[in-house]
Design an enzyme around this catalytic site. Structure first.
Site, PDB file in Angstrom:
ATOM      1  N   THR A 134     -69.684  -2.748  -7.809  1.00 43.00           N
ATOM      2  CA  THR A 134     -69.703  -1.747  -8.874  1.00 43.00           C
ATOM      3  C   THR A 134     -69.030  -2.267 -10.139  1.00 43.00           C
ATOM      4  O   THR A 134     -67.866  -2.658 -10.114  1.00 43.00           O
ATOM      5  CB  THR A 134     -68.998  -0.456  -8.413  1.00 43.00           C
ATOM      6  N   ASP A 156     -63.437  -5.629 -11.634  1.00 41.93           N
ATOM      7  CA  ASP A 156     -63.156  -4.827 -12.824  1.00 41.93           C
ATOM      8  C   ASP A 156     -62.262  -3.628 -12.569  1.00 41.93           C
ATOM      9  O   ASP A 156     -61.926  -2.902 -13.496  1.00 41.93           O
ATOM     10  CB  ASP A 156     -64.472  -4.340 -13.452  1.00 41.93           C
ATOM     11  N   ASP A 167     -67.236  -8.355  -6.943  1.00 43.08           N
ATOM     12  CA  ASP A 167     -67.299  -6.946  -6.580  1.00 43.08           C
ATOM     13  C   ASP A 167     -68.724  -6.472  -6.874  1.00 43.08           C
ATOM     14  O   ASP A 167     -69.498  -7.172  -7.533  1.00 43.08           O
ATOM     15  CB  ASP A 167     -66.270  -6.186  -7.418  1.00 43.08           C
TER      16      ASP A 167
END
Length: 828
Positions: A516, A715, A514
């Site tokens: 961010t 996350d 990912d």
């Protein structure tokens, strides 16, 4: 038709395999999958239940349509010992992750159960340094001298108690075995001086008397384990030891009591029967030595957990009504205000409410550089405060703290089985019966082809075969490496959920990340807000965005709220708030419909977007900025420029992963301009923008269909589906609980370099396991034929049962020793 049934009686992976195989052979069953953990069987079948029930009839297992109130077990209860309560498991993981609440012997392999390290501190006692006789259950002042009470030294560990107990028995064994050995070897001395004292027949009675404490006290547990193994048909190392040493000792007793029944081949020139008391006792004493060394080594394999346990302080300083007092760690409740003084360990997880300091988090994250913390920053239990005092609010206590969760995860992973262990399990299932068969064959061959005295050679070599074989080394090869490796990972800030994940990480060839919070810091901040309509000022746009985002928990939404607060712009009340996954939010403000989100949201809602305004926004996107758009009643009125700095070590970590042969792909919900800018800066192999959670999951699936072994790192909640589907899900420890729960590996620090560490750790552990398996298999492959007398026709060499016992004892210790090398292995 798929049906689920419940199975009782299963205790280990061997039971699971047997039930699965039996049910799969029933007519009408297309496939059978048995889950040992949940005690269930998933069957694709048209067969009637009665047929399934009949297939398992007569075995130790039963099948049920509904979950039975209590699972049956074919094994007898383990031998109880007088020890403290706790969680115990077999070091060879014979029954998978099964645990016991008391110490004893493993009912399958007979090994001593090992106590799992726990973080219960309720038993902490406090004493006065000047008056040690003063002992209290809680901190306070000494009633005699007024000094502060200090924590009393913790009682010795369960492993050390076991070690000391076995060591005591070893010394007792040696005291009685050495005289027996010297008497037996005295025949090798010219003009045997021992015979000047009394005849050898009398000395045989002395050997018999001296052997009794060894056989019936210090080493009796080996015979108990051997008997239990035969009773339950879980043949193991103690089966071979019990048979070998037991036969030698019983033969000697019979020869002592009834010498006339033995043929001449078993007798000396004086007519006395050859005695093997020294062989039996030396074998048992050497096996006891092996057990002592193993007990000592076992205490080191989970040293990482013990070091983590030391991080938890025993006391904390609570602030009540403006006053400070010391309390036990177990008394802390959520919401309590705690004072953390310079140099102290932080007692629980929480948030700083007053003051600031630098925190040493190296014991949790593996990173040596202290981290600056101030008001509203989170702190974790077990980390060490720097030079400043601060006040914190307790948010997670007891088992909910990060430290407790790490300890639980490490313990659970240490007990799990790696797929490579299936090979060892399969071999072990046939090992002992094969060795017994070889021992019988050895006896027969020596009787037929051996030199005189044939019976003696046949007897001694058959015993040597039984003694030298070591299924224990084979069984320990994998779990010891896994246990040490998982502990090493915890020290590095790499938390591994199970052994399968550790093994599979070594096979990863594709990594999806990912953006961010994974590649970037995950702490976006607003650079500026632009109004594109004469009807609205920049301040108006700021107020609209902050008002709509006040009910959102997305990091980008929080960034706009912080920006508005810094600008002293207040939010207004909204109605009909709606979060649109992967796109943005929608709400009603002053009876007008407001959208805040990405260009995909603008397109889906058919927002009128002025070309000049879009062109300006795209220029910002091309620089790698994130640009949420703001629309009111179908018209684009402005946009927000948000930046999220790339983590300092992301570029280096990606380069290292690519050197390891891993293709790195970034998938982000951000726009294509931002994604392209980040991908080019980091040198990624590929990227995909404007991703919804389903897109990440679909990408994982498509790559797997291409034959790739895929790891997914993320996350957020939106990453959870892809994390669960991937071959290896890697969660950033700084992310959400949902992501961490869905992942197989968690990186406490939350950066990509942790993936590099996980890959290197996996390679090191798998290499260590293969070394152990090679050693264990090689040892038995060479040792058994040599004990059988393979070298005798060529070199005239035979291996005595005593030397075989020494070799067997040290083989399993060598496997553990090799596994312990991982502790000093440098993992970068």
């Amino acid at each position: 038709m798929t049906k689920q049934y419940f199975i009782s009686g299963m205790t280990c992976s061997g039971c699971q395999a047997h039930v699965e195989k039996t049910l799969a052979q029933v007519e009408g069953v297309s496939s059978a999958t048995v889950d040992l953990t949940n005690k269930t069987a998933q069957l694709v079948t048209e067969a009637p239940f009665e047929a399934l029930e009949s297939a398992l009839k007569g075995s130790n297992y039963s099948i049920h349509k509904e979950a039975p109130s209590e699972s049956l077990t074919p094994l007898p209860p383990i031998k109880k010992k007088k020890t403290e309560k706790g969680t115990y498991y077999c070091p060879m993981h014979c029954e998978g992750d099964k645990t016991y609440n008391q110490s004893g012997d493993c009912p399958v392999c007979g090994m001593d159960l090992v106590k799992e390290a726990d973080n219960h501190s309720s038993s902490t006692k406090y004493t006065c340094p000047m008056h040690p006789e003063v002992v209290k259950d809680e901190p306070g002042s000494c009633p005699k001298c007024g000094m502060d009470l200090v924590p009393k030294e913790v009682d010795e560990s369960e492993e050390n108690k076991t070690y000391q107990k076995l060591l005591k028995k070893l010394w007792i064994s040696c005291v009685f075995t050495v005289p027996i050995f010297l008497i037996a070897m005295s025949d090798m001395i010219p003009n045997n001086p021992v015979l000047d004292l009394m005849p050898m027949k009398n000395w045989s009675w002395v050997q018999f008397a001296l052997s009794l404490p060894v056989v019936f006290y210090t080493c009796w547990m080996f015979f108990v384990r051997a008997y239990r193994s035969i009773l339950t048909w879980n043949l193991n190392m103690f089966t071979l030891i019990g048979i070998g040493a037991g036969v030698a000792w019983l033969f000697s007793v019979m020869g002592l009591l009834f010498p006339e029944v033995f043929p001449a081949q078993f007798k000396t020139a004086s007519g006395a029967v050859h005695m093997y008391f020294e062989a039996a006792t030396v074998i048992l004493t050497l096996v006891m030595l092996g057990q002592v060394l193993e007990a000592r080594a076992h205490s080191k394999t989970n040293s990482a957990v013990k070091e983590l346990l030391k991080l938890a302080p025993n006391t904390a300083t609570i602030i009540e009504d403006g006053k400070e007092r010391s309390i036990a760690i177990d008394e802390i409740k959520v919401g309590d205000l705690l004072r953390v003084k310079p140099g102290e360990k932080i007692p629980v997880d929480g948030m700083i409410t007053d003051g600031k300091s630098t925190i040493d988090e190296s014991m949790i994250s593996g990173e040596p550089i202290p981290v600056d913390k101030t008001v509203e920053d989170q702190v974790s239990s077990g980390t060490i405060n720097g030079q400043s005092s601060f006040v914190m609010k307790a948010e997670k206590v007891g088992a909910d703290t990060l430290l407790s969760q790490i300890i639980h995860m490490v313990n659970s992973a240490s007990r799990s089985k790696a797929p490579i262990q299936k090979l060892a399990d399969k071999i072990s299932g046939y090992f002992v019966p094969t060795v017994i068969g070889i021992a019988v064959l050895t006896f027969v061959i020596w009787i037929i082809f051996g030199p005189e005295p044939r019976l003696v050679y046949a007897f001694v070599n058959a015993i040597a075969v039984l003694i030298i074989a070591c299924p224990c080394a084979l069984g320990l090869a994998t779990p010891m490496s896994v246990m040490v490796g998982v502990g090493k990972g915890a020290e590095l800030g790499v938390l591994i959920k199970d052994a399968e994940s550790l093994e599979r990480m070594n096979q990863i060839d594709t990594l999806i990340i990912d953006k961010t919070g994974t590649v970037t810091e995950g702490k976006p901040s607003v650079e500026s807000i632009f109004a594109g309509s004469a009807d609205y000022s920049d301040q108006d746009i700021t107020q609209i965005v902050a008002s709509v985002n006040q009910q959102s928990e997305h990091p980008l939404a929080q960034a706009t709220l912080h920006y508005a607060e810094a600008q002293n712009i207040s939010t207004r009340e909204i109605q009909n708030f709606e979060s649109i996954t992967g796109m943005g939010v929608k709400a009603t403000l002053d009876e007008k419909t407001v959208w805040v989100g990405n260009d995909k949201l603008m397109e889906e809602q058919k927002i009128d977007c002025p070309e000049q305004l879009m062109s300006q926004a795209q220029e910002q996107q091309a620089k790698g900025k994130t640009v949420p758009f703001v629309a009111v009643d179908g018209l684009l009125i402005g946009y927000v420029v948000i930046s999220d700095a790339i983590k300092s070590n992301s570029h280096k970590a990606i380069q290292e992963l690519q050197k390891l042969g891993i293709e790195v792909i970034m998938m982000t919900g951000d726009n294509s301009y931002t994604a392209q800018a980040v991908a080019e800066e980091l040198g990624l192999d590929d990227y995909q923008a404007d991703c919804l959670p389903q897109d990440k999951q679909d990408k994982v699936k498509s790559l797997q269909e291409e034959g790739k072994t895929v790891a997914m790192a993320g996350d957020g909640i939106n990453d959870a589906p892809a994390l669960a589907l991937a071959d290896i899900g890697i969660a950033m420890g700084t992310g959400t609980d949902v992501a961490i729960e869905s992942a197989a590996i968690t990186l406490v620090k939350g950066d990509l370099h942790g993936i590099v560490k996980a890959k290197h750790l996996s390679q090191a552990v798998m290499s260590n396991i293969k070394q152990n398996l090679f050693f264990a298999l090689g040892y038995n492959t060479l040792g058994v034929p040599i004990a059988a007398g393979l070298l005798y026709p060529f070199f005239g060499l035979l291996l005595s049962p005593m030397l075989a016992a020494a070799a067997m004892s040290f083989s399993s210790v060598s496997v553990i020793g090799n596994a312990l090398r991982l502790r000093s292995r440098s993992i970068d």
